[in-house]
Scaffold this active site. Structure first.
Site, short mmCIF file in Angstrom:
data_model
loop_
_atom_site.label_atom_id
_atom_site.label_comp_id
_atom_site.label_asym_id
_atom_site.label_seq_id
_atom_site.Cartn_x
_atom_site.Cartn_y
_atom_site.Cartn_z
N VAL A 72 2.58 10.94 -4.96
CA VAL A 72 2.22 9.53 -5.11
C VAL A 72 0.92 9.43 -5.89
O VAL A 72 -0.02 10.18 -5.62
CB VAL A 72 2.01 8.88 -3.71
CG1 VAL A 72 1.62 7.43 -3.84
CG2 VAL A 72 3.24 9.03 -2.85
N CYS A 73 0.87 8.52 -6.86
CA CYS A 73 -0.40 8.22 -7.55
C CYS A 73 -0.55 6.71 -7.60
O CYS A 73 0.06 6.00 -6.81
CB CYS A 73 -0.44 8.86 -8.94
SG CYS A 73 0.75 8.15 -10.11
N HIS A 74 -1.32 6.20 -8.52
CA HIS A 74 -1.52 4.74 -8.58
C HIS A 74 -0.28 4.01 -9.09
O HIS A 74 0.18 3.06 -8.48
CB HIS A 74 -2.73 4.40 -9.45
CG HIS A 74 -2.96 2.93 -9.58
ND1 HIS A 74 -3.43 2.18 -8.52
CD2 HIS A 74 -2.75 2.07 -10.60
CE1 HIS A 74 -3.48 0.91 -8.90
NE2 HIS A 74 -3.10 0.82 -10.16
N MET A 83 1.27 3.75 -5.61
CA MET A 83 0.58 2.96 -4.59
C MET A 83 0.49 1.49 -4.96
O MET A 83 0.34 0.65 -4.08
CB MET A 83 -0.82 3.54 -4.32
CG MET A 83 -0.80 4.86 -3.57
SD MET A 83 0.05 4.82 -1.97
CE MET A 83 -1.04 3.76 -1.02
#
Length: 106
Positions: free
Chosen positions: A64-66, A92
């Site tokens: 998961v990243c931005h 996210m």
């Protein structure tokens, strides 16, 4: 090339997977102020490959990243190393936009 290609999964897929998956948050430390997914482990994208040994190869990994870009690259690299790794589509930003629970980074 690994036979199982990295997949983009949705927030609903991730919620349905429950504790059966390892969630790794590959954002940089300063990006964590908005919160993390409960149970996620923070491994900044630049250090994932050198720290891959800390991951459980027998469990599916969700990166998961931005917004989904970095986590997609990390999941693809881990897949090439023999891990079962996928990425959370929208990252996210989507998790937060859907009002899903977040916890403060540890």
């Amino acid at each position: 090339m690994n036979e199982t290609a990295m997949q983009e999964i949705t927030t609903a897929d991730l919620l349905a997977a429950g504790r059966g998956v390892q969630v790794i948050d590959v954002r940089e430390g300063d990006e964590l102020a908005t919160g993390m997914i409960a149970g996620a482990v923070h491994l900044p994208s630049g250090s994932v490959l050198e720290r891959a040994g800390e991951l459980d190869k027998s469990r599916r990994i969700i990166a998961v990243c931005h917004g989904g870009g970095r986590s997609g690259r990390v999941a693809a690299a881990l897949t090439d190393l023999g891990y079962d790794a996928d990425t959370l589509v929208g990252g996210m930003s989507t998790w937060e936009a859907e009002g899903l629970p977040m916890v403060a980074p540890e």
